[in-house]
Design a protein around this motif. Structure first.
Motif, mmCIF file in Angstrom:
data_model
loop_
_atom_site.group_PDB
_atom_site.id
_atom_site.type_symbol
_atom_site.label_atom_id
_atom_site.label_comp_id
_atom_site.label_asym_id
_atom_site.label_seq_id
_atom_site.Cartn_x
_atom_site.Cartn_y
_atom_site.Cartn_z
ATOM 1 N N GLU A 198 48.329 65.524 44.112
ATOM 2 C CA GLU A 198 49.655 65.165 44.603
ATOM 3 C C GLU A 198 50.089 63.881 43.912
ATOM 4 O OE1 GLU A 198 49.440 65.025 48.827
ATOM 5 O OE2 GLU A 198 49.003 67.173 49.006
ATOM 6 N N PRO A 199 51.032 63.957 42.981
ATOM 7 C CA PRO A 199 51.416 62.776 42.196
ATOM 8 C C PRO A 199 51.881 61.622 43.075
ATOM 9 C CG PRO A 199 52.354 64.782 41.263
ATOM 10 C CD PRO A 199 51.780 65.156 42.590
ATOM 11 N N ALA A 200 51.494 60.427 42.677
ATOM 12 C CA ALA A 200 51.871 59.235 43.435
ATOM 13 C C ALA A 200 53.268 58.777 43.057
ATOM 14 C CB ALA A 200 50.866 58.121 43.171
ATOM 15 N N ASP A 201 53.956 58.204 44.014
ATOM 16 C CA ASP A 201 55.265 57.620 43.770
ATOM 17 C C ASP A 201 55.098 56.315 42.983
ATOM 18 O OD1 ASP A 201 58.222 57.316 44.502
ATOM 19 O OD2 ASP A 201 57.346 55.447 45.261
ATOM 20 N N GLY A 202 55.922 56.129 41.945
ATOM 21 C CA GLY A 202 55.811 54.940 41.113
ATOM 22 C C GLY A 202 55.980 53.646 41.888
ATOM 23 N N ALA A 203 56.899 53.640 42.843
ATOM 24 C CA ALA A 203 57.111 52.437 43.650
ATOM 25 C C ALA A 203 55.876 52.117 44.495
ATOM 26 C CB ALA A 203 58.331 52.622 44.546
ATOM 27 N N ALA A 204 55.195 53.164 44.985
ATOM 28 C CA ALA A 204 53.982 52.947 45.780
ATOM 29 C C ALA A 204 52.870 52.360 44.913
ATOM 30 C CB ALA A 204 53.529 54.263 46.409
ATOM 31 N N ILE A 205 52.759 52.832 43.682
ATOM 32 C CA ILE A 205 51.764 52.281 42.760
ATOM 33 C C ILE A 205 52.056 50.811 42.483
ATOM 34 C CG2 ILE A 205 50.886 52.387 40.395
ATOM 35 C CD1 ILE A 205 51.305 55.425 40.491
ATOM 36 N N ASP A 206 53.330 50.494 42.195
ATOM 37 C CA ASP A 206 53.706 49.103 41.907
ATOM 38 C C ASP A 206 53.388 48.186 43.083
ATOM 39 O OD1 ASP A 206 54.628 49.835 39.428
ATOM 40 O OD2 ASP A 206 56.731 49.959 40.037
ATOM 41 N N ALA A 207 53.722 48.626 44.293
ATOM 42 C CA ALA A 207 53.488 47.789 45.477
ATOM 43 C C ALA A 207 51.999 47.562 45.706
ATOM 44 C CB ALA A 207 54.126 48.445 46.704
ATOM 45 N N TYR A 208 51.212 48.597 45.493
ATOM 46 C CA TYR A 208 49.759 48.508 45.678
ATOM 47 C C TYR A 208 49.155 47.507 44.701
ATOM 48 C CZ TYR A 208 44.871 50.183 45.438
ATOM 49 O OH TYR A 208 43.498 50.290 45.414
ATOM 50 N N VAL A 209 49.460 47.662 43.436
ATOM 51 C CA VAL A 209 48.886 46.793 42.408
ATOM 52 C C VAL A 209 49.377 45.354 42.583
ATOM 53 C CG1 VAL A 209 48.825 46.337 39.927
ATOM 54 C CG2 VAL A 209 48.546 48.675 40.768
ATOM 55 N N ARG A 210 50.663 45.204 42.915
ATOM 56 C CA ARG A 210 51.230 43.865 43.079
ATOM 57 C C ARG A 210 50.579 43.113 44.233
ATOM 58 N NH1 ARG A 210 56.043 45.114 44.595
ATOM 59 N NH2 ARG A 210 56.532 45.986 42.543
ATOM 60 N N ALA A 211 50.225 43.828 45.292
ATOM 61 C CA ALA A 211 49.592 43.170 46.442
ATOM 62 C C ALA A 211 48.299 42.475 46.032
ATOM 63 C CB ALA A 211 49.316 44.198 47.542
ATOM 64 N N TYR A 212 47.533 43.082 45.150
ATOM 65 C CA TYR A 212 46.286 42.471 44.681
ATOM 66 C C TYR A 212 46.546 41.404 43.627
ATOM 67 C CZ TYR A 212 43.528 45.824 47.290
ATOM 68 O OH TYR A 212 42.955 46.546 48.316
ATOM 69 N N ALA A 213 47.509 41.660 42.740
ATOM 70 C CA ALA A 213 47.808 40.701 41.672
ATOM 71 C C ALA A 213 48.360 39.395 42.231
ATOM 72 C CB ALA A 213 48.791 41.322 40.687
ATOM 73 N N ASP A 214 49.104 39.466 43.329
ATOM 74 C CA ASP A 214 49.792 38.285 43.857
ATOM 75 C C ASP A 214 49.067 37.616 45.016
ATOM 76 O OD1 ASP A 214 51.737 38.897 42.018
ATOM 77 O OD2 ASP A 214 53.144 39.753 43.473
ATOM 78 N N HIS A 215 47.966 38.200 45.484
ATOM 79 C CA HIS A 215 47.279 37.620 46.646
ATOM 80 C C HIS A 215 46.747 36.227 46.312
ATOM 81 C CE1 HIS A 215 44.431 37.284 50.028
ATOM 82 N NE2 HIS A 215 45.146 38.231 50.606
ATOM 83 N N GLU A 216 46.950 35.282 47.215
ATOM 84 C CA GLU A 216 46.606 33.888 46.916
ATOM 85 C C GLU A 216 45.102 33.652 46.838
ATOM 86 O OE1 GLU A 216 46.940 32.195 51.514
ATOM 87 O OE2 GLU A 216 48.432 31.619 50.010
ATOM 88 N N ASP A 217 44.293 34.410 47.577
ATOM 89 C CA ASP A 217 42.832 34.261 47.528
ATOM 90 C C ASP A 217 42.307 35.187 46.439
ATOM 91 O OD1 ASP A 217 40.078 34.281 47.910
ATOM 92 O OD2 ASP A 217 40.227 34.115 50.095
ATOM 93 N N ARG A 218 42.120 34.647 45.233
ATOM 94 C CA ARG A 218 41.769 35.485 44.098
ATOM 95 C C ARG A 218 40.367 36.072 44.221
ATOM 96 N NH1 ARG A 218 45.143 37.819 43.285
ATOM 97 N NH2 ARG A 218 44.389 38.539 41.255
ATOM 98 N N VAL A 219 39.445 35.330 44.802
ATOM 99 C CA VAL A 219 38.092 35.881 44.960
ATOM 100 C C VAL A 219 38.119 37.066 45.916
ATOM 101 C CG1 VAL A 219 35.735 35.428 45.737
ATOM 102 C CG2 VAL A 219 36.974 33.687 44.421
ATOM 103 N N LEU A 220 38.774 36.903 47.049
ATOM 104 C CA LEU A 220 38.879 37.996 48.014
ATOM 105 C C LEU A 220 39.595 39.196 47.396
ATOM 106 C CD1 LEU A 220 38.752 39.256 50.858
ATOM 107 C CD2 LEU A 220 40.912 38.101 51.362
ATOM 108 N N ALA A 221 40.720 38.945 46.729
ATOM 109 C CA ALA A 221 41.503 40.045 46.163
ATOM 110 C C ALA A 221 40.697 40.821 45.140
ATOM 111 C CB ALA A 221 42.786 39.505 45.537
#
Length: 392
Positions: A198-221
């Motif tokens: 089931e193909p993923a929605d592009g916006a859902a992929i962007d939001a998922y990846v961005r949540a990890y890229a932007d998280h302030e605790d880099r070790v945790l992320a």
């Protein structure tokens, strides 16, 4: 002079190894691995590959650290086992398993904190959910664990061990109170389902990846993203293996290259995590690479056509109502698509349809979506499935 009896010597020597379970352990996560052992025991070799039948990207919005996650839950994996593997839950409890007086015909499927399990490398090092099987017999108590992974504390490999009952009882009694113990029994697994992506929605992929890229605790992320990419890669390897198994052939070049790409994402993530955990600079390009791999899934694995999803939903509804699938086609015999007009349909059947669809597609409908007006047409049910996250 003290006489050492054979049983005393065996107990002193520790657990006795048996041949390891034969499942495709490198394709499975720590909850799937031992459900796979039970599935193959009851229904034959490679039954467990059915766990790869449906590939979807539907992360839960908030996991540990407030980050989205594809990490499966015990409930979700048990639902998949019921739907795909012919394994039904007979008993479910939050308690450590007993062994000494246990005369059950089926093994206990146990999910506990691996920190307390001496046969896995996480023992004494890391708190993480982990499954295993416990089975009492005439010669002692057998622990089966089909998990396969390489960890910072050494390799985990599939094993079976016979323990002296008293020793294992003491170990299990010390497990945390939230340990889950399940008894499952075999049911007919039905025909092997077709592999579906089931193909993923592009916006859902962007939001998922961005949540990890932007998280302030880099070790945790990055620690969490290490687990995420490991799970994502294993799911894709399992899906590819299931498709190849059904087709009776090998993986095509495009699939092999894509899986190698995912393995590279996993390695890149672990490298990034280790460097940041040691106070070093974070390597660049990781999250772009992960997003590209998620988008490329559709190119390699294809996707479920809307008409295929509609056919599957119609089949589930027909089975619940005990009518033919043809009777649910709009226009057939004057049917206008409104299920509530059928004499077989009612509130109890509506609830059963919802539950079966959540099981079949491993999703969890949002409470606000569970309004009667959303549940009376096959097309509306399909829409609910498409926007629902994976069951947690």
């Amino acid at each position: 002079m003290t006489t050492v009896l054979p049983q005393d010597a065996a107990a002193a020597a520790g657990p006795h190894p048996l041949p390891a379970p034969q499942v495709r352990a490198p394709l499975l996560d720590c909850l799937q691995a031992n459900l796979a052992v039970l599935a193959d025991r009851h229904h034959g070799p490679d039954t467990h590959l059915r766990l790869g039948a449906v590939l979807r990207f539907a992360p839960a919005p908030r996991g540990p650290g407030g980050l989205p996650t594809v990490e499966p839950t015990v409930a979700g994996q048990l639902a998949a086992a019921a739907e795909l593997l012919g394994l039904a839950v007979d008993e479910y409890g939050t308690r450590p398993p007993g062994t000494a007086a246990d005369g059950a015909a089926e093994p206990a499927y146990v999910v506990a904190d691996a920190f307390h399990l001496p046969w896995v490398p996480y023992h004494g090092h890391k708190h993480v959910e982990h499954s295993f099987l416990v089975e009492a017999g005439a010669d002692g108590v057998t622990v089966t664990d089909a998990y396969h992974n390489d960890t910072p504390w050494g390799p985990a490999r599939p094993l079976r061990q016979v323990h002296a009952p008293g020793r294992l009882d003491a170990l299990l009694a010390e497990l945390p109170a939230d340990t889950v113990t399940v008894r499952l029994s075999a049911r007919p697994p039905g025909p092997a389902p077709a592999p579906v992506h089931e193909p993923a929605d592009g916006a859902a992929i962007d939001a998922y990846v961005r949540a990890y890229a932007d998280h302030e605790d880099r070790v945790l992320a990055l620690e969490r993203f290490t687990l995420e990419t490991w799970l994502l890669a294993r799911a894709r390897h399992l899906h590819a293996e299931y498709a190849a198994h059904l087709a009776g052939g090998g993986r095509g070049e495009a699939v092999r290259a894509h899986l190698a790409r995912w393995d590279g994402v996993v390695e890149h993530t672990y490298l990034a995590y280790r460097r940041v955990a040691r106070g070093r600079a974070e390597p660049a390009g990781l999250f772009e690479r992960a997003g590209e791999a998620l988008r490329a899934d559709a190119e390699v694995f294809g996707g479920r056509r809307p008409e295929d999803l509609q056919d599957e939903v119609r089949a589930v509804v027909a089975a619940v109502l005990h009518v033919s699938e043809d009777a649910l086609v709009v226009g057939a015999g004057g049917f206008d698509g409104d299920l509530s007009r059928l004499p077989e349909f009612g509130s109890m059947r509506m609830v059963e349809v919802v539950e079966r669809l959540e099981q079949r597609f491993a999703v969890e409908f949002a409470p606000e979506d569970l309004m009667p007006e959303n549940l009376h047409r096959v097309a509306d049910l399909c829409a609910l499935i498409r926007r629902s996250p994976a069951a947690r």
